[in-house]
Design an enzyme around this catalytic site. Structure first.
Site, PDB file in Angstrom:
ATOM      1  N   ASN A  38     118.636 107.463  -9.739  1.00  0.00           N
ATOM      2  CA  ASN A  38     117.298 106.957 -10.037  1.00  0.00           C
ATOM      3  C   ASN A  38     116.877 106.134 -11.611  1.00  0.00           C
ATOM      4  O   ASN A  38     116.510 105.776 -11.770  1.00  0.00           O
ATOM      5  CB  ASN A  38     115.826 107.909 -10.607  1.00  0.00           C
ATOM      6  CG  ASN A  38     114.708 107.674 -10.843  1.00  0.00           C
ATOM      7  OD1 ASN A  38     114.134 106.725  -9.781  1.00  0.00           O
ATOM      8  ND2 ASN A  38     113.647 108.828 -10.117  1.00  0.00           N
ATOM      9  N   CYS A  75     107.858 104.446  -9.597  1.00  0.00           N
ATOM     10  CA  CYS A  75     109.144 104.498  -9.282  1.00  0.00           C
ATOM     11  C   CYS A  75     108.456 103.887  -7.706  1.00  0.00           C
ATOM     12  O   CYS A  75     109.597 103.461  -6.314  1.00  0.00           O
ATOM     13  CB  CYS A  75     109.685 105.805  -9.000  1.00  0.00           C
ATOM     14  SG  CYS A  75     110.536 106.566  -9.672  1.00  0.00           S
ATOM     15  N   HIS A  90     113.056 106.019  -1.700  1.00  0.00           N
ATOM     16  CA  HIS A  90     113.878 106.094  -2.888  1.00  0.00           C
ATOM     17  C   HIS A  90     114.830 107.644  -3.208  1.00  0.00           C
ATOM     18  O   HIS A  90     114.395 108.324  -2.822  1.00  0.00           O
ATOM     19  CB  HIS A  90     112.357 106.589  -4.500  1.00  0.00           C
ATOM     20  CG  HIS A  90     112.796 106.718  -5.594  1.00  0.00           C
ATOM     21  ND1 HIS A  90     112.302 106.009  -6.135  1.00  0.00           N
ATOM     22  CD2 HIS A  90     111.557 107.781  -5.787  1.00  0.00           C
ATOM     23  CE1 HIS A  90     112.779 105.787  -7.573  1.00  0.00           C
ATOM     24  NE2 HIS A  90     112.819 107.081  -7.616  1.00  0.00           N
TER      25      HIS A  90
HETATM   26  N1  COA Z   1     122.520 120.401 -16.354  1.00  0.00           N
HETATM   27  C1  COA Z   1     122.356 122.082 -16.451  1.00  0.00           C
HETATM   28  N2  COA Z   1     121.289 122.906 -16.235  1.00  0.00           N
HETATM   29  C2  COA Z   1     120.358 122.083 -16.363  1.00  0.00           C
HETATM   30  C3  COA Z   1     120.156 120.867 -16.419  1.00  0.00           C
HETATM   31  C4  COA Z   1     121.147 120.171 -16.307  1.00  0.00           C
HETATM   32  N3  COA Z   1     121.244 118.422 -16.534  1.00  0.00           N
HETATM   33  N4  COA Z   1     118.314 120.204 -16.341  1.00  0.00           N
HETATM   34  C5  COA Z   1     118.190 121.387 -15.741  1.00  0.00           C
HETATM   35  N5  COA Z   1     119.353 122.583 -16.102  1.00  0.00           N
HETATM   36  C6  COA Z   1     118.612 124.276 -16.302  1.00  0.00           C
HETATM   37  C7  COA Z   1     117.331 124.345 -16.434  1.00  0.00           C
HETATM   38  O1  COA Z   1     117.219 124.439 -17.245  1.00  0.00           O
HETATM   39  C8  COA Z   1     117.188 125.891 -15.252  1.00  0.00           C
HETATM   40  O2  COA Z   1     117.486 126.866 -16.748  1.00  0.00           O
HETATM   41  P1  COA Z   1     116.693 128.114 -16.236  1.00  0.00           P
HETATM   42  O3  COA Z   1     116.511 128.510 -15.486  1.00  0.00           O
HETATM   43  O4  COA Z   1     117.843 128.949 -17.052  1.00  0.00           O
HETATM   44  O5  COA Z   1     115.428 127.848 -17.178  1.00  0.00           O
HETATM   45  C9  COA Z   1     117.899 125.628 -13.810  1.00  0.00           C
HETATM   46  O6  COA Z   1     118.775 124.256 -14.573  1.00  0.00           O
HETATM   47  C10 COA Z   1     117.681 125.024 -12.786  1.00  0.00           C
HETATM   48  O7  COA Z   1     116.503 124.104 -12.921  1.00  0.00           O
HETATM   49  P2  COA Z   1     115.343 124.013 -12.071  1.00  0.00           P
HETATM   50  O8  COA Z   1     114.369 123.514 -12.565  1.00  0.00           O
HETATM   51  O9  COA Z   1     115.474 125.147 -11.280  1.00  0.00           O
HETATM   52  O10 COA Z   1     116.848 123.001 -11.241  1.00  0.00           O
HETATM   53  P3  COA Z   1     116.658 121.965  -9.936  1.00  0.00           P
HETATM   54  O11 COA Z   1     117.022 122.855  -8.560  1.00  0.00           O
HETATM   55  O12 COA Z   1     114.695 122.368  -9.758  1.00  0.00           O
HETATM   56  O13 COA Z   1     116.462 120.421 -10.367  1.00  0.00           O
HETATM   57  C11 COA Z   1     115.725 119.120 -10.695  1.00  0.00           C
HETATM   58  C12 COA Z   1     115.913 119.984 -10.976  1.00  0.00           C
HETATM   59  C13 COA Z   1     114.825 118.105 -12.159  1.00  0.00           C
HETATM   60  C14 COA Z   1     116.732 118.485 -10.658  1.00  0.00           C
HETATM   61  C15 COA Z   1     114.790 118.697  -9.354  1.00  0.00           C
HETATM   62  O14 COA Z   1     113.413 119.957  -9.935  1.00  0.00           O
HETATM   63  C16 COA Z   1     114.388 117.475  -8.595  1.00  0.00           C
HETATM   64  O15 COA Z   1     115.368 116.550  -9.024  1.00  0.00           O
HETATM   65  N6  COA Z   1     113.067 117.471  -9.667  1.00  0.00           N
HETATM   66  C17 COA Z   1     112.322 115.570  -8.661  1.00  0.00           C
HETATM   67  C18 COA Z   1     112.674 114.684 -10.079  1.00  0.00           C
HETATM   68  C19 COA Z   1     112.278 113.637  -9.634  1.00  0.00           C
HETATM   69  O16 COA Z   1     112.225 113.089  -8.746  1.00  0.00           O
HETATM   70  N7  COA Z   1     112.089 112.363 -10.354  1.00  0.00           N
HETATM   71  C20 COA Z   1     110.982 111.053 -11.103  1.00  0.00           C
HETATM   72  C21 COA Z   1     110.526 110.752  -9.442  1.00  0.00           C
HETATM   73  S1  COA Z   1     110.636 109.715  -9.556  1.00  0.00           S
END
Ligand code: COA
Length: 328
Positions: A283, A114, A253
């Site tokens: 994204n 990205c 980004h």
């Molecule tokens: N809908 C509902 N629940 C979801 C979900 C969705 N789409 N995706 C994940 N969950 C759940 C998880 O399974 C987890 O459940 P659990 O506690 O029972 O295991 C819970 O939500 C919390 O997950 P968590 O990882 O703590 O959520 P978060 O607040 O960190 O958000 C992301 C997850 C992926 C949105 C976040 O970590 C993120 O944006 N990371 C960066 C990703 C990124 O930028 N990628 C591209 C880089 S260029």
């Protein structure tokens, strides 16, 4: 002789098909409420199956060329920043070169996740500064829906498709003022497309195991991003002796609104001077920054001579920032 470069044209291409959070609710166990509060995304664009990266890239390039008033034959180099090329080879840049009739151009693809667009503009700037080239097309394009597992709620809610292109030309006024790019391969495993390369070629087995789709440790990428983006911006400020408040607009980004807000807070920068388009597009990898830049320009939020910082992070893990003066 000192040569300098600037952006002289910009264009985008977005697929028409909108995929909303409500539609995703029917595909995986998720909710509009979860996606909105955890990521800031409401909807994203999805390319129809007959559209490849070169198609969106070509459309965006044509608009950028028209704004720059540059003919295709005046283009010396095409850089397509992408992790979803039409195919492994020929390079998507070669296909775009043929599509637009850039008969005098060199071309290659650039893989920096990205951060691709930040890397691409940085590379283009060097070619202009050496005096070798006068006009370069830098295109950020990704069709992430092709490498997204729509059964995996951890990733499928995040990504979308699109392209943004700029013409970088030799200019009188310096438009690309400073750049900082880095890679930290120790975090590479946090964001991968495991199969389809020479390590694990595509096979029935990899398809069955979903290894031909994006795999991500979201929490680790999040932790990296909230530090990497301010770090890159601070390097730019140090390099140029500027204060953060000398910057008129920040275009980060667009991966997660919470990552953006956290990075902006660490920089002590006002959110009302930050380009946000994640709610509409999710994204789009390399396309996110040029598309957000295009929108703030079209919405007249930036004006000629404004100082703008572009900052990104992505697979690699890569990160980087650019300081530009807007010349259009
Ligand atoms: N809908 C509902 N629940 C979801 C979900 C969705 N789409 N995706 C994940 N969950 C759940 C998880 O399974 C987890 O459940 P659990 O506690 O029972 O295991 C819970 O939500 C919390 O997950 P968590 O990882 O703590 O959520 P978060 O607040 O960190 O958000 C992301 C997850 C992926 C949105 C976040 O970590 C993120 O944006 N990371 C960066 C990703 C990124 O930028 N990628 C591209 C880089 S260029």
């Amino acid at each position: 002789m000192k040569y300098v470069a600037g952006i002289t044209g910009i264009g985008i291409s977005l697929p028409e098909r909108v995929l909303t959070n409500f539609e995703l609710e029917k595909m995986v166990e998720t909710s509009d409420e979860w996606i909105t509060t955890r990521t800031g995304i409401k909807e994203r664009r999805i390319a129809s199956i007959d559209i490849a990266a070169s198609d969106l890239s070509t459309q965006a390039a044509i608009e950028a060329l028209s704004m720059a008033k540059i003919k295709p034959e005046e283009i010396d180099l095409i850089i397509v920043c992408t992790v979803t090329p039409d195919m492994m080879f020929p390079a998507t840049a070669a296909i775009v070169q043929n599509n637009i009739g850039a008969v005098n151009a060199a071309g290659f693809d650039l893989s920096a996740g990205c951060s691709g667009f930040i890397y691409g503009v940085t590379v283009a700037n060097q070619f202009i500064k050496t005096g070798l080239y006068k006009n370069i097309l830098v295109i950020g394009c990704d069709i992430l829906s092709r490498i997204t597992n729509f059964n995996d709620r951890n990733t499928c809610v995040l990504f979308g498709d699109g392209a943004g292109a700029v013409v970088i030309s030799r200019t009188e006024d310096e438009g690309i003022i400073n750049q900082y790019i880095k890679v930290d391969g120790s975090g590479g495993a946090y964001l991968t497309l495991p199969a389809g390369g020479s390590r694990t070629p595509a096979s029935f087995d990899t398809m069955e195991k979903g290894l031909n789709y994006t795999h991500m440790d979201g929490a680790e990428v999040f932790k990296f991003a909230v530090k990497a983006m301010p770090d890159a911006v601070n390097h730019i400020l140090e390099n140029t002796g500027l204060n953060i408040l000398d910057i008129n607009y920040l275009i980060p980004h667009q991966a997660n609104i919470r990552i953006i807000e956290s990075a902006v807070k660490r920089l002590h920068f006002p959110m009302d001077r930050v380009g946000i388009s994640i709610d509409k597009y999710g994204n789009m990898s390399s396309a996110s920054i040029p598309v957000a830049l295009y929108e703030v320009y079209k919405d007249k939020k930036i004006k000629k001579n404004d100082k703008i910082v572009l900052v990104g992070f992505g697979a690699g893990l890569t990160y980087g920032a650019l300081l530009i003066k807007w010349l259009i």
